[in-house]
Design an enzyme around this catalytic site. Structure first.
Site: not given
Ligand code: NAD
Length: 361
Positions: A146, A195, A227, A251, A255
């Protein structure tokens, strides 16, 4: 002890829920012998109305000079409010970005805790929920994808977009230290999510996290691919204590984790810098649709204040008292409208605050 707190009520339900969190802190102060000194700071729409900008330099300075910050929420009804008829950097939420940046808050902490009493609201099956879950997601907040260089341009006649994911070892080390520190106050397990089978940034992440782990021999560290983590959160949420991860993964996962609790009015959060300084706020927004009606659930903000006691002031016993009081009030069947269920008794924002304060003895 005395503690100075910059209080930002903000907009919408902000002043109502902050009022209840202050009520709880006052009770903690009188029971445990502390004094909390508040300085009120304007941010968001109320600051736009008063000063024309969502956060003034003076407001930021006041926050910087405090021991911590307690925030309600900012923002109005995006479709209808005059606060949104201006450039994005002048809108209420720009105050939030500015204060996070100004205070160098790089560590975002979001607990996801399932109260037995509210397990009906959890979208997962009973056999998956088991004895419930109690985890914290530690998300890096100021680096990664980001914040990297980005552009869109035509390359060989084809529109091409590039986003860059960069982390250096210092950025990884400081967030890892936060995660291990918090694990030491909990069940002493860190699952670092990356990852590493694909990304160089994840391989560096893994190496640095392992280096930091050497300083915390009591904490068990494991690694999990992102994942797999997304699947495990809905298959076996009880296995997680502290999840440590980078910005974009955090992020998404935070959530996901918060939604499996099912109750937006219950979710606390904190953002911290390298010191003990933090900004504590509910995960929800300013809920303009219910503002001023004395029906908002103040518990997310009250639990955020408990996080402040624990993580910024090292007042673990006091934080336990607040969290225990919330649990007792729920087990007695008191509910605000958003978490109301059959057989329970519905109370207002202020009544909920009174009930919780009454259980801190
Ligand atoms: P929201 O979280 O404010 O509300 C979503 C829904 O949940 C609404 O129906 C609301 O009534 C309900 N809700 C939220 N908190 C509640 C509580 N404590 N008790 C009972 N019900 C509650 O999200 P939104 O509607 O998307 O955004 C409203 C405004 O808040 C916008 O201006 C948005 O930009 C802002 N916002 C601010 C923050 C922040 O300050 N950190 C975060 C998210 C959204």
């Amino acid at each position: 002890m005395n503690y100075s707190i910059a209080v930002i009520p903000g907009d919408g339900i902000g002043p109502e829920i902050i009022g209840e969190a202050k009520k709880i802190l006052e009770k903690v102060g009188s029971v445990f012998g502390h004094e909390f000194l508040y300085t009120e700071v304007l941010m968001g729409g109320v600051s736009i109305d008063a000063h024309g900008v969502p956060l003034t330099e003076e407001a930021l300075e006041t926050a910087k000079n405090s021991d911590s910050v307690l925030l309600g929420a900012v923002g109005g009804d995006v479709g209808n409010s005059r606060w949104y008829d201006v450039a994005p950097h002048l809108r209420p939420e720009a105050g939030l970005l500015a204060i996070r940046k100004g205070l160098n808050l790089f560590a975002n902490i979001r607990p996801a805790y399932l109260y037995k009493e509210l397990s009906e609201a959890c979208p997962l099956k009973k056999e998956i929920i088991g004895d419930g879950f109690d985890m914290v997601i530690m998300r890096e907040l100021t680096g990664g994808l980001y914040f990297g260089d980005r552009f869109t341009r035509e390359i060989d006649g084809v529109r091409t977009a590039v986003d860059t994911l960069t982390y250096n070892e210092n950025e990884i080390r400081r967030i890892a230290i936060k995660a291990f520190d918090i694990a030491m106050k909990r069940r002493k397990q860190v699952i670092s999510v990356d990852k590493a089978n694909v990304l160089d940034s994840s391989r560096l992440w893994r190496n640095v996290v392992e280096e930091v782990a050497k300083d915390y021999p009591e904490v068990t560290l494991t690694h999990m691919l992102v994942d797999n983590c997304a699947m495990q959160l809905v298959m076996n949420p009880g296995q997680f204590d502290v999840i440590l991860t980078e910005n974009m993964f955090g992020d998404i996962l935070s959530d996901e984790a918060s939604m499996i609790t099912g109750s937006i009015g219950m979710l606390s959060s904190a953002s911290m810098n390298e010191s003990k300084f933090g900004m504590y706020e509910p995960s929800h927004g300013s809920a303009p649709d219910i503002a001023g009606k004395n029906i908002a659930n103040p518990i997310a903000t009250i639990l955020s204040a408990a996080m402040m006691l624990r993580y910024s002031f090292d007042l673990d016993q006091e934080a336990d008292a607040v969290e225990g009081a919330v649990e007792k009030v729920l087990s007695e069947g008191w509910r605000t409208g958003d978490i109301m269920s059959k057989g329970c008794r519905q109370v207002s924002t202020t009544e909920m605050g009174d009930l919780i304060a009454g259980k801190i003895l």
